[in-house]
Design a protein around this motif. Structure first.
Motif, PDB file in Angstrom:
ATOM      1  N   GLU A  82       0.837  -1.206   0.000  1.00 38.05           N
ATOM      2  CA  GLU A  82       0.000   0.000   0.000  1.00 38.05           C
ATOM      3  C   GLU A  82       0.873   1.259   0.000  1.00 38.05           C
ATOM      4  O   GLU A  82       0.591   2.232  -0.702  1.00 38.05           O
ATOM      5  N   GLU A  83       1.943   1.230   0.791  1.00 39.67           N
ATOM      6  CA  GLU A  83       2.852   2.384   0.824  1.00 39.67           C
ATOM      7  C   GLU A  83       3.565   2.550  -0.511  1.00 39.67           C
ATOM      8  O   GLU A  83       3.811   3.675  -0.957  1.00 39.67           O
ATOM      9  N   LEU A  84       3.904   1.457  -1.159  1.00 36.40           N
ATOM     10  CA  LEU A  84       4.548   1.525  -2.466  1.00 36.40           C
ATOM     11  C   LEU A  84       3.638   2.204  -3.480  1.00 36.40           C
ATOM     12  O   LEU A  84       4.108   2.957  -4.341  1.00 36.40           O
ATOM     13  N   ARG A  85       2.349   1.966  -3.378  1.00 35.54           N
ATOM     14  CA  ARG A  85       1.403   2.639  -4.273  1.00 35.54           C
ATOM     15  C   ARG A  85       1.458   4.144  -4.077  1.00 35.54           C
ATOM     16  O   ARG A  85       1.440   4.925  -5.044  1.00 35.54           O
ATOM     17  N   PHE A  86       1.525   4.584  -2.798  1.00 40.84           N
ATOM     18  CA  PHE A  86       1.653   6.020  -2.517  1.00 40.84           C
ATOM     19  C   PHE A  86       2.951   6.568  -3.109  1.00 40.84           C
ATOM     20  O   PHE A  86       2.970   7.643  -3.715  1.00 40.84           O
ATOM     21  N   ILE A  87       4.035   5.845  -2.934  1.00 38.65           N
ATOM     22  CA  ILE A  87       5.343   6.275  -3.452  1.00 38.65           C
ATOM     23  C   ILE A  87       5.285   6.479  -4.964  1.00 38.65           C
ATOM     24  O   ILE A  87       5.795   7.474  -5.495  1.00 38.65           O
ATOM     25  N   LYS A  88       4.645   5.573  -5.661  1.00 38.33           N
ATOM     26  CA  LYS A  88       4.540   5.675  -7.117  1.00 38.33           C
ATOM     27  C   LYS A  88       3.635   6.827  -7.529  1.00 38.33           C
ATOM     28  O   LYS A  88       3.969   7.620  -8.425  1.00 38.33           O
ATOM     29  N   GLU A  89       2.477   6.928  -6.883  1.00 41.09           N
ATOM     30  CA  GLU A  89       1.509   7.963  -7.245  1.00 41.09           C
ATOM     31  C   GLU A  89       2.049   9.369  -7.010  1.00 41.09           C
ATOM     32  O   GLU A  89       1.773  10.282  -7.778  1.00 41.09           O
ATOM     33  N   GLU A  90       2.824   9.540  -5.941  1.00 44.13           N
ATOM     34  CA  GLU A  90       3.341  10.862  -5.579  1.00 44.13           C
ATOM     35  C   GLU A  90       4.769  11.102  -6.068  1.00 44.13           C
ATOM     36  O   GLU A  90       5.373  12.128  -5.735  1.00 44.13           O
ATOM     37  N   ALA A  91       5.288  10.184  -6.870  1.00 48.17           N
ATOM     38  CA  ALA A  91       6.648  10.312  -7.424  1.00 48.17           C
ATOM     39  C   ALA A  91       7.679  10.575  -6.319  1.00 48.17           C
ATOM     40  O   ALA A  91       8.556  11.444  -6.441  1.00 48.17           O
ATOM     41  N   VAL A  92       7.582   9.824  -5.236  1.00 43.70           N
ATOM     42  CA  VAL A  92       8.513   9.947  -4.111  1.00 43.70           C
ATOM     43  C   VAL A  92       9.804   9.214  -4.461  1.00 43.70           C
ATOM     44  O   VAL A  92       9.776   8.088  -4.960  1.00 43.70           O
ATOM     45  N   GLU A  93      10.928   9.870  -4.214  1.00 44.85           N
ATOM     46  CA  GLU A  93      12.223   9.215  -4.421  1.00 44.85           C
ATOM     47  C   GLU A  93      12.605   8.472  -3.148  1.00 44.85           C
ATOM     48  O   GLU A  93      12.538   9.025  -2.049  1.00 44.85           O
ATOM     49  N   VAL A  94      13.010   7.221  -3.296  1.00 44.12           N
ATOM     50  CA  VAL A  94      13.400   6.400  -2.147  1.00 44.12           C
ATOM     51  C   VAL A  94      14.900   6.147  -2.192  1.00 44.12           C
ATOM     52  O   VAL A  94      15.443   5.765  -3.229  1.00 44.12           O
ATOM     53  N   SER A  95      15.568   6.376  -1.062  1.00 44.46           N
ATOM     54  CA  SER A  95      17.007   6.143  -0.966  1.00 44.46           C
ATOM     55  C   SER A  95      17.280   5.031   0.040  1.00 44.46           C
ATOM     56  O   SER A  95      16.846   5.109   1.195  1.00 44.46           O
ATOM     57  N   TYR A  96      17.975   4.003  -0.401  1.00 42.07           N
ATOM     58  CA  TYR A  96      18.403   2.896   0.462  1.00 42.07           C
ATOM     59  C   TYR A  96      19.756   3.275   1.057  1.00 42.07           C
ATOM     60  O   TYR A  96      20.583   3.926   0.401  1.00 42.07           O
ATOM     61  N   PHE A  97      20.010   2.853   2.297  1.00 42.66           N
ATOM     62  CA  PHE A  97      21.185   3.362   3.011  1.00 42.66           C
ATOM     63  C   PHE A  97      22.521   2.975   2.366  1.00 42.66           C
ATOM     64  O   PHE A  97      23.555   3.552   2.715  1.00 42.66           O
ATOM     65  N   GLU A  98      22.517   2.056   1.434  1.00 48.26           N
ATOM     66  CA  GLU A  98      23.757   1.704   0.748  1.00 48.26           C
ATOM     67  C   GLU A  98      23.794   2.247  -0.692  1.00 48.26           C
ATOM     68  O   GLU A  98      24.748   1.994  -1.418  1.00 48.26           O
ATOM     69  N   ASP A  99      22.767   2.997  -1.087  1.00 45.63           N
ATOM     70  CA  ASP A  99      22.725   3.581  -2.430  1.00 45.63           C
ATOM     71  C   ASP A  99      23.615   4.813  -2.523  1.00 45.63           C
ATOM     72  O   ASP A  99      23.896   5.482  -1.516  1.00 45.63           O
ATOM     73  N   LYS A 100      24.002   5.159  -3.735  1.00 51.23           N
ATOM     74  CA  LYS A 100      24.834   6.343  -3.958  1.00 51.23           C
ATOM     75  C   LYS A 100      24.078   7.637  -3.677  1.00 51.23           C
ATOM     76  O   LYS A 100      24.683   8.651  -3.313  1.00 51.23           O
ATOM     77  N   ASN A 101      22.758   7.614  -3.869  1.00 53.63           N
ATOM     78  CA  ASN A 101      21.986   8.854  -3.673  1.00 53.63           C
ATOM     79  C   ASN A 101      21.587   9.074  -2.216  1.00 53.63           C
ATOM     80  O   ASN A 101      20.905  10.042  -1.897  1.00 53.63           O
ATOM     81  N   TYR A 102      22.001   8.181  -1.328  1.00 55.79           N
ATOM     82  CA  TYR A 102      21.732   8.350   0.103  1.00 55.79           C
ATOM     83  C   TYR A 102      22.702   9.405   0.645  1.00 55.79           C
ATOM     84  O   TYR A 102      23.886   9.404   0.292  1.00 55.79           O
ATOM     85  N   PRO A 103      22.242  10.342   1.506  1.00 53.01           N
ATOM     86  CA  PRO A 103      23.126  11.387   2.034  1.00 53.01           C
ATOM     87  C   PRO A 103      24.410  10.809   2.622  1.00 53.01           C
ATOM     88  O   PRO A 103      24.360   9.973   3.525  1.00 53.01           O
ATOM     89  N   SER A 104      25.550  11.258   2.125  1.00 51.40           N
ATOM     90  CA  SER A 104      26.829  10.631   2.473  1.00 51.40           C
ATOM     91  C   SER A 104      27.173  10.752   3.951  1.00 51.40           C
ATOM     92  O   SER A 104      27.678   9.799   4.557  1.00 51.40           O
ATOM     93  N   TYR A 105      26.924  11.908   4.561  1.00 48.76           N
ATOM     94  CA  TYR A 105      27.221  12.063   5.983  1.00 48.76           C
ATOM     95  C   TYR A 105      26.334  11.151   6.827  1.00 48.76           C
ATOM     96  O   TYR A 105      26.772  10.563   7.817  1.00 48.76           O
TER      97      TYR A 105
END
Length: 365
Positions: A69-92
């Motif tokens: 259900e939350e994934l549906r919200f993420i898609k509908e609202e074009a929310v960007e999700v960052s995983y803690f090991e991804d490059k786009n996760y805040p480095s600090y």
């Protein structure tokens, strides 16, 4: 990451008794969130620190239903999700032990190769606090930092507005999901914040507004920044909690001093007195401690020709004629107030044309 893995990661966020620290331990041990949910309970109990109480909810089917259900919200609202090991996760933030496994954001956030500072303080900010905040950010503008705060009343919203007024990127960290704005009166700034940065949170949509959420939010404010600045605070307050978290992450903390009789200076004065924060009287203190001036001087000195504004030319010419001079003397000679002179001197310093000396003196190079 695949959509299937994201569903399992979302479900992992919701497992009772398993926080971000434990979740990361399981992810590194078993390789993926899907593997965690598909590993038999008896095998999970063999992992150090994971007894039956901690893992009993891992096979609750409703967790995956909520995640979908939350994934549906993420898609509908074009929310960007960052995983803690991804490059786009805040480095600090990656280096903080309790950083969230997933972050949700909206807007135009770009943290690559950026200087990031957090500015926090009381919700009952005084005119003096507002003026200091605005001047500080105006003087920092040549360095193009990202300004992080909590979108609350007082110092928070002042910092966001000052950042946008100086065309700087600003990030509002929320203590709730991206489906709402709190306080509601700040909804009028939502579009502008989205254009100048955006919103960030680790809370799902539909999260109830709760005071304890501020503690979780504050760890993101402190963790994603190189330094945290407290502008005004009473003896107790959320900004002092943020400062304490920043100290626990071994980050720089600065506090703006005030008169000992001022209630909203007591928190800052105590931070300085107990050596939990460095005294911040001007932007030069911040630049010096964080070594930002050294990095920029090296870049600027590589240039053969430097474009100067008329005001910069006036100040530089005065220093070249007089040699070293105090700030007040320069201000009088150039017929400009010190609050306008400060950012000009900083700009000249970053261009490798002026250097600061002890006693608030400057000289041309």
């Amino acid at each position: 990451m695949s959509e299937q893995e994201l569903i399992y990661l979302l479900a992992l966020q919701k497992v009772p008794n398993i926080g971000d620290i434990s979740a990361k331990k399981l992810l590194r041990k078993l390789g993926s969130a899907e593997a965690i949910f598909k590993t038999p309970k008896k095998q999970l109990e063999l992992i150090e620190g994971f007894g039956s109480l901690k893992i009993k909810s891992l096979h609750d089917a409703s967790l995956l239903e909520e995640a979908e259900e939350e994934l549906r919200f993420i898609k509908e609202e074009a929310v960007e999700v960052s995983y803690f090991e991804d490059k786009n996760y805040p480095s600090y933030l990656k280096h903080c032990i309790d950083a969230p496994i997933l972050l949700f954001q909206k807007g135009n956030i770009d943290l690559k190769h950026k200087k990031i500072i957090s500015i926090v303080g009381t919700r009952k900010v005084t005119n003096h606090g507002i003026a200091f905040c605005e001047q500080l950010i105006e003087e920092l503008a040549p360095l193009n930092p990202v300004i992080v705060s909590g979108f609350a009343y007082g110092v928070d919203i002042c910092a966001h507005k000052a950042a946008m007024a100086n065309n700087l990127q600003t990030i509002a960290c929320l203590a709730h999901g991206l489906d709402q704005i709190y306080p509601k009166v700040h909804a009028k700034y939502e579009a502008e914040v989205m254009n100048h940065g955006g919103f960030m949170t680790d809370f799902w949509s539909g999260s109830f507004f709760d005071r304890k959420n501020f503690l979780k939010r504050n760890r993101i404010i402190a963790g994603m920044s190189e330094a945290t600045i407290v502008i005004e605070s009473a003896e107790k307050g959320g900004s002092l909690v943020t400062a304490d978290i920043a100290n626990s992450y071994d980050r720089e903390v600065f506090a703006v001093p005030g008169r000992v009789t001022d209630q909203l200076s007591r928190g800052c004065n105590n931070l300085i007195k107990t050596q939990q924060a460095r005294l911040l009287s001007s932007v030069a203190d911040l630049v010096y401690v964080l070594n930002w001036d050294i990095e920029n001087k090296e870049k600027q000195q590589a240039q053969l020709f430097v474009d100067l504004s008329p005001q910069e030319e006036l100040v530089l010419e005065n220093l070249q004629k007089s040699g070293k001079s105090e700030m007040d003397v320069i201000a009088i000679a150039c017929n400009m107030p010190t609050f306008k002179l400060n950012p000009i001197l900083l700009s000249l310093e970053l261009k490798g044309l002026v250097r600061p000396l002890p006693g608030k003196q400057f000289e041309a190079i």
